[in-house]
Scaffold this motif. Structure first.
Motif, PDB file in Angstrom:
ATOM      1  N   GLY A  38       0.793  -1.225   0.000  1.00 32.46           N
ATOM      2  CA  GLY A  38       0.000   0.000   0.000  1.00 32.46           C
ATOM      3  C   GLY A  38       0.822   1.270   0.000  1.00 32.46           C
ATOM      4  O   GLY A  38       0.292   2.360  -0.216  1.00 32.46           O
ATOM      5  N   LEU A  39       2.125   1.157   0.224  1.00 34.28           N
ATOM      6  CA  LEU A  39       3.002   2.323   0.235  1.00 34.28           C
ATOM      7  C   LEU A  39       3.311   2.775  -1.191  1.00 34.28           C
ATOM      8  O   LEU A  39       3.283   1.960  -2.130  1.00 34.28           O
ATOM      9  CB  LEU A  39       4.314   1.993   0.946  1.00 34.28           C
ATOM     10  N   PRO A  40       3.643   4.053  -1.384  1.00 35.86           N
ATOM     11  CA  PRO A  40       4.069   4.518  -2.714  1.00 35.86           C
ATOM     12  C   PRO A  40       5.309   3.743  -3.179  1.00 35.86           C
ATOM     13  O   PRO A  40       6.128   3.311  -2.363  1.00 35.86           O
ATOM     14  CB  PRO A  40       4.393   5.997  -2.491  1.00 35.86           C
ATOM     15  N   ARG A  41       5.419   3.607  -4.483  1.00 33.72           N
ATOM     16  CA  ARG A  41       6.532   2.836  -5.053  1.00 33.72           C
ATOM     17  C   ARG A  41       7.882   3.392  -4.618  1.00 33.72           C
ATOM     18  O   ARG A  41       8.801   2.630  -4.275  1.00 33.72           O
ATOM     19  CB  ARG A  41       6.429   2.860  -6.579  1.00 33.72           C
ATOM     20  N   ASP A  42       8.031   4.708  -4.616  1.00 28.73           N
ATOM     21  CA  ASP A  42       9.301   5.313  -4.223  1.00 28.73           C
ATOM     22  C   ASP A  42       9.663   4.963  -2.782  1.00 28.73           C
ATOM     23  O   ASP A  42      10.831   4.716  -2.463  1.00 28.73           O
ATOM     24  CB  ASP A  42       9.246   6.831  -4.378  1.00 28.73           C
ATOM     25  N   GLU A  43       8.651   4.949  -1.910  1.00 36.49           N
ATOM     26  CA  GLU A  43       8.907   4.630  -0.512  1.00 36.49           C
ATOM     27  C   GLU A  43       9.277   3.162  -0.346  1.00 36.49           C
ATOM     28  O   GLU A  43      10.142   2.810   0.459  1.00 36.49           O
ATOM     29  CB  GLU A  43       7.691   4.975   0.349  1.00 36.49           C
TER      30      GLU A  43
ATOM     31  N   LEU B 109      13.583  -0.840   0.841  1.00 40.09           N
ATOM     32  CA  LEU B 109      14.408  -1.975   0.416  1.00 40.09           C
ATOM     33  C   LEU B 109      15.873  -1.573   0.302  1.00 40.09           C
ATOM     34  O   LEU B 109      16.776  -2.316   0.717  1.00 40.09           O
ATOM     35  CB  LEU B 109      13.915  -2.511  -0.926  1.00 40.09           C
ATOM     36  N   THR B 110      16.112  -0.386  -0.246  1.00 38.43           N
ATOM     37  CA  THR B 110      17.490   0.073  -0.433  1.00 38.43           C
ATOM     38  C   THR B 110      18.182   0.315   0.896  1.00 38.43           C
ATOM     39  O   THR B 110      19.332  -0.093   1.105  1.00 38.43           O
ATOM     40  CB  THR B 110      17.513   1.339  -1.303  1.00 38.43           C
ATOM     41  N   GLN B 111      17.487   0.972   1.826  1.00 42.29           N
ATOM     42  CA  GLN B 111      18.088   1.184   3.141  1.00 42.29           C
ATOM     43  C   GLN B 111      18.373  -0.147   3.815  1.00 42.29           C
ATOM     44  O   GLN B 111      19.379  -0.302   4.524  1.00 42.29           O
ATOM     45  CB  GLN B 111      17.169   2.027   4.016  1.00 42.29           C
ATOM     46  N   GLY B 112      17.511  -1.132   3.583  1.00 43.07           N
ATOM     47  CA  GLY B 112      17.718  -2.449   4.174  1.00 43.07           C
ATOM     48  C   GLY B 112      19.000  -3.107   3.713  1.00 43.07           C
ATOM     49  O   GLY B 112      19.791  -3.587   4.534  1.00 43.07           O
ATOM     50  N   TRP B 113      19.244  -3.129   2.393  1.00 39.34           N
ATOM     51  CA  TRP B 113      20.476  -3.788   1.951  1.00 39.34           C
ATOM     52  C   TRP B 113      21.709  -2.955   2.281  1.00 39.34           C
ATOM     53  O   TRP B 113      22.791  -3.510   2.548  1.00 39.34           O
ATOM     54  CB  TRP B 113      20.418  -4.164   0.481  1.00 39.34           C
TER      55      TRP B 113
ATOM     56  N   ALA C 194      27.546  14.749   1.239  1.00 39.37           N
ATOM     57  CA  ALA C 194      28.334  15.921   1.615  1.00 39.37           C
ATOM     58  C   ALA C 194      29.526  16.145   0.693  1.00 39.37           C
ATOM     59  O   ALA C 194      30.062  17.257   0.625  1.00 39.37           O
ATOM     60  CB  ALA C 194      28.822  15.777   3.062  1.00 39.37           C
ATOM     61  N   ASP C 195      29.942  15.104  -0.036  1.00 35.85           N
ATOM     62  CA  ASP C 195      31.096  15.220  -0.922  1.00 35.85           C
ATOM     63  C   ASP C 195      30.706  15.488  -2.369  1.00 35.85           C
ATOM     64  O   ASP C 195      31.581  15.696  -3.221  1.00 35.85           O
ATOM     65  CB  ASP C 195      31.926  13.928  -0.877  1.00 35.85           C
ATOM     66  N   LEU C 196      29.410  15.443  -2.670  1.00 33.71           N
ATOM     67  CA  LEU C 196      28.957  15.635  -4.041  1.00 33.71           C
ATOM     68  C   LEU C 196      28.951  17.113  -4.407  1.00 33.71           C
ATOM     69  O   LEU C 196      28.906  17.983  -3.545  1.00 33.71           O
ATOM     70  CB  LEU C 196      27.545  15.062  -4.225  1.00 33.71           C
ATOM     71  N   GLY C 197      28.972  17.399  -5.700  1.00 35.09           N
ATOM     72  CA  GLY C 197      28.882  18.769  -6.174  1.00 35.09           C
ATOM     73  C   GLY C 197      27.495  19.331  -5.918  1.00 35.09           C
ATOM     74  O   GLY C 197      26.552  18.592  -5.641  1.00 35.09           O
ATOM     75  N   PRO C 198      27.324  20.654  -6.018  1.00 33.25           N
ATOM     76  CA  PRO C 198      26.029  21.293  -5.730  1.00 33.25           C
ATOM     77  C   PRO C 198      24.873  20.706  -6.532  1.00 33.25           C
ATOM     78  O   PRO C 198      23.781  20.504  -5.993  1.00 33.25           O
ATOM     79  CB  PRO C 198      26.282  22.762  -6.092  1.00 33.25           C
ATOM     80  N   ALA C 199      25.090  20.418  -7.818  1.00 37.27           N
ATOM     81  CA  ALA C 199      24.000  19.881  -8.643  1.00 37.27           C
ATOM     82  C   ALA C 199      23.558  18.525  -8.143  1.00 37.27           C
ATOM     83  O   ALA C 199      22.363  18.227  -8.050  1.00 37.27           O
ATOM     84  CB  ALA C 199      24.437  19.802 -10.104  1.00 37.27           C
ATOM     85  N   ARG C 200      24.532  17.674  -7.797  1.00 39.92           N
ATOM     86  CA  ARG C 200      24.196  16.341  -7.290  1.00 39.92           C
ATOM     87  C   ARG C 200      23.531  16.433  -5.931  1.00 39.92           C
ATOM     88  O   ARG C 200      22.638  15.656  -5.603  1.00 39.92           O
ATOM     89  CB  ARG C 200      25.463  15.479  -7.186  1.00 39.92           C
ATOM     90  N   GLN C 201      23.957  17.407  -5.110  1.00 44.15           N
ATOM     91  CA  GLN C 201      23.325  17.585  -3.807  1.00 44.15           C
ATOM     92  C   GLN C 201      21.872  18.004  -3.954  1.00 44.15           C
ATOM     93  O   GLN C 201      21.009  17.526  -3.227  1.00 44.15           O
ATOM     94  CB  GLN C 201      24.097  18.619  -2.986  1.00 44.15           C
ATOM     95  N   ARG C 202      21.600  18.886  -4.929  1.00 41.75           N
ATOM     96  CA  ARG C 202      20.211  19.312  -5.148  1.00 41.75           C
ATOM     97  C   ARG C 202      19.352  18.147  -5.599  1.00 41.75           C
ATOM     98  O   ARG C 202      18.233  17.961  -5.152  1.00 41.75           O
ATOM     99  CB  ARG C 202      20.163  20.438  -6.182  1.00 41.75           C
ATOM    100  N   SER C 203      19.905  17.298  -6.500  1.00 40.44           N
ATOM    101  CA  SER C 203      19.125  16.151  -6.965  1.00 40.44           C
ATOM    102  C   SER C 203      18.918  15.146  -5.866  1.00 40.44           C
ATOM    103  O   SER C 203      17.962  14.370  -5.885  1.00 40.44           O
ATOM    104  CB  SER C 203      19.823  15.488  -8.163  1.00 40.44           C
ATOM    105  N   ALA C 204      19.808  15.150  -4.858  1.00 42.06           N
ATOM    106  CA  ALA C 204      19.650  14.218  -3.734  1.00 42.06           C
ATOM    107  C   ALA C 204      18.443  14.576  -2.894  1.00 42.06           C
ATOM    108  O   ALA C 204      17.952  13.750  -2.125  1.00 42.06           O
ATOM    109  CB  ALA C 204      20.910  14.223  -2.870  1.00 42.06           C
ATOM    110  N   GLY C 205      17.965  15.788  -3.024  1.00 40.87           N
ATOM    111  CA  GLY C 205      16.811  16.188  -2.227  1.00 40.87           C
ATOM    112  C   GLY C 205      15.537  15.481  -2.628  1.00 40.87           C
ATOM    113  O   GLY C 205      14.629  15.314  -1.813  1.00 40.87           O
ATOM    114  N   GLY C 206      15.436  15.050  -3.879  1.00 43.40           N
ATOM    115  CA  GLY C 206      14.265  14.310  -4.338  1.00 43.40           C
ATOM    116  C   GLY C 206      14.668  12.920  -4.724  1.00 43.40           C
ATOM    117  O   GLY C 206      15.754  12.710  -5.224  1.00 43.40           O
ATOM    118  N   GLN C 207      13.808  11.938  -4.476  1.00 40.59           N
ATOM    119  CA  GLN C 207      14.161  10.561  -4.760  1.00 40.59           C
ATOM    120  C   GLN C 207      13.663  10.154  -6.137  1.00 40.59           C
ATOM    121  O   GLN C 207      12.467  10.023  -6.364  1.00 40.59           O
ATOM    122  CB  GLN C 207      13.553   9.632  -3.683  1.00 40.59           C
ATOM    123  N   GLU C 208      14.585   9.989  -7.073  1.00 39.11           N
ATOM    124  CA  GLU C 208      14.226   9.521  -8.402  1.00 39.11           C
ATOM    125  C   GLU C 208      14.547   8.042  -8.473  1.00 39.11           C
ATOM    126  O   GLU C 208      15.695   7.653  -8.349  1.00 39.11           O
ATOM    127  CB  GLU C 208      15.026  10.278  -9.469  1.00 39.11           C
ATOM    128  N   THR C 209      13.547   7.219  -8.642  1.00 42.07           N
ATOM    129  CA  THR C 209      13.782   5.782  -8.635  1.00 42.07           C
ATOM    130  C   THR C 209      13.410   5.140  -9.967  1.00 42.07           C
ATOM    131  O   THR C 209      13.143   3.964 -10.045  1.00 42.07           O
ATOM    132  CB  THR C 209      12.979   5.120  -7.511  1.00 42.07           C
TER     133      THR C 209
END
Length: 317
Positions: A263-268, A273-277, A301-316
């Motif tokens: 019943g959870l959203p696919r992204d969640e 699962l990812t956090q589990g492994w 914390a080591d990624l460039g600004p663009a990668r850090q911004r994309s980390a804010g949203g989960q693209e799966t």
């Protein structure tokens, strides 16, 4: 330097060099690289420092020397792996957890999605798996130049591993189809977010970006997801003589991850699962840090600004 030509030469000629000589040569390469403290070595040390906060700077520096030796050991073994006999292959590998956690699925006609880190010697593990466990299907990063990538594909194919190229068509769809054929192990090196479409997780207490592949495969194909840890171990006595080398690997198959609530959203579901492994693979990374061949940026914390911004949203995907 023509990297493809160097690798091709090594694959074709390394087996002609006596094992002790080759071992000494690659140890020298590792030590010289470590002494020069190249960019890759500094990145390795930064990653090690994050997962081992118990160590001071001097201890991390010593650990990175062992890490470079482990990394060069991987390449030395890769260049000679095609010449290893089935008997020596068997002696070089020790397996934990497969009979309890994975064999019943594969023997029953199913498949398993395996989440791996860049730990130990994953090619040796794949060769062993295809020889003694089940058919192996995986994905490889498309390397440059193309000739180098083609050599890697030929190398892994010679070990009995079927390889799909990352970014070449619908890779996830091909993996799902392969999983539904059954009786397959599908190991995916996932502790780096190569496509910048991964999932943000907690890795040993720090935010990191990893690949979504194992989770998505598990959800789309309806197969169990298992973390796999690989580390080197010293061989002695009869096993060392049978292996023809002082080093072997341990492949640790962790229990299947719980299937998230439908019943959870696919992204969640993918995130859980990812956090589990990641939690399970992190155990091997912390216990055998020198065998984690991570010479690239993985922590947010080591990624460039663009990668850090994309980390804010989960693209799966």
């Amino acid at each position: 330097m023509n990297v493809a030509a160097v690798f091709t030469f090594a694959w074709r000629n390394a087996t002609k060099v006596p094992e002790p000589v080759l071992r000494g040569l690659f140890t020298v390469v590792a030590d010289v690289t470590w002494l020069r403290r190249t960019k890759s070595v500094r990145r390795m040390e930064a990653n090690y420092a994050r997962v081992r906060p118990d160590l001071d700077a001097a201890a991390v520096r010593r650990l990175s020397r062992a890490g470079m030796r482990s990394y060069m050991r991987y390449f030395r073994e890769a260049f000679t792996l095609q010449g290893v006999t089935p008997e020596r292959l068997l002696a070089r590998v020790r397996v934990e957890g497969y009979d309890e956690h994975v064999r019943p699925v594969v023997d029953g006609g199913g498949a398993a999605a395996l989440a791996l880190g860049h730990l130990g010697n994953w090619d040796l593990a794949g060769a062993y798996g295809s020889q003694y466990l089940a058919s192996v299907l995986t994905v490889a990063e498309r390397l440059k130049p193309d000739e180098l990538f083609e050599e890697f594909v030929r190398f892994r194919s010679s070990l009995g591993i079927d390889v799909l190229a990352l970014g070449n068509g619908d890779v996830l769809g091909a993996l799902v189809r392969g999983a539904k054929e059954g009786r397959k192990l599908i190991p995916l090196l996932s502790d780096r977010d190569l496509a910048s479409t991964g999932i943000e997780v907690d890795l040993a207490g720090h935010r990191a970006r990893v690949a979504a592949g194992p989770a998505l495969l598990g959800l789309e194909a309806g197969v169990p997801v298992h973390a796999v840890g690989i580390n080197y171990e010293r061989l002695r006595g009869a096993r060392r003589r049978a292996a023809g080398t002082p080093w072997g690997i341990v492949i640790r198959f962790y229990p299947p991850l719980p299937v998230p609530d439908a019943g959870l959203p696919r992204d969640e579901r993918a995130r859980l699962l990812t956090q589990g492994w990641v939690d399970q693979v992190a155990q091997t990374i912390v216990e055998h840090t020198q065998d984690w061949h991570m010479l690239q940026r993985v922590f947010v914390a080591d990624l460039g600004p663009a990668r850090q911004r994309s980390a804010g949203g989960q693209e799966t995907g």
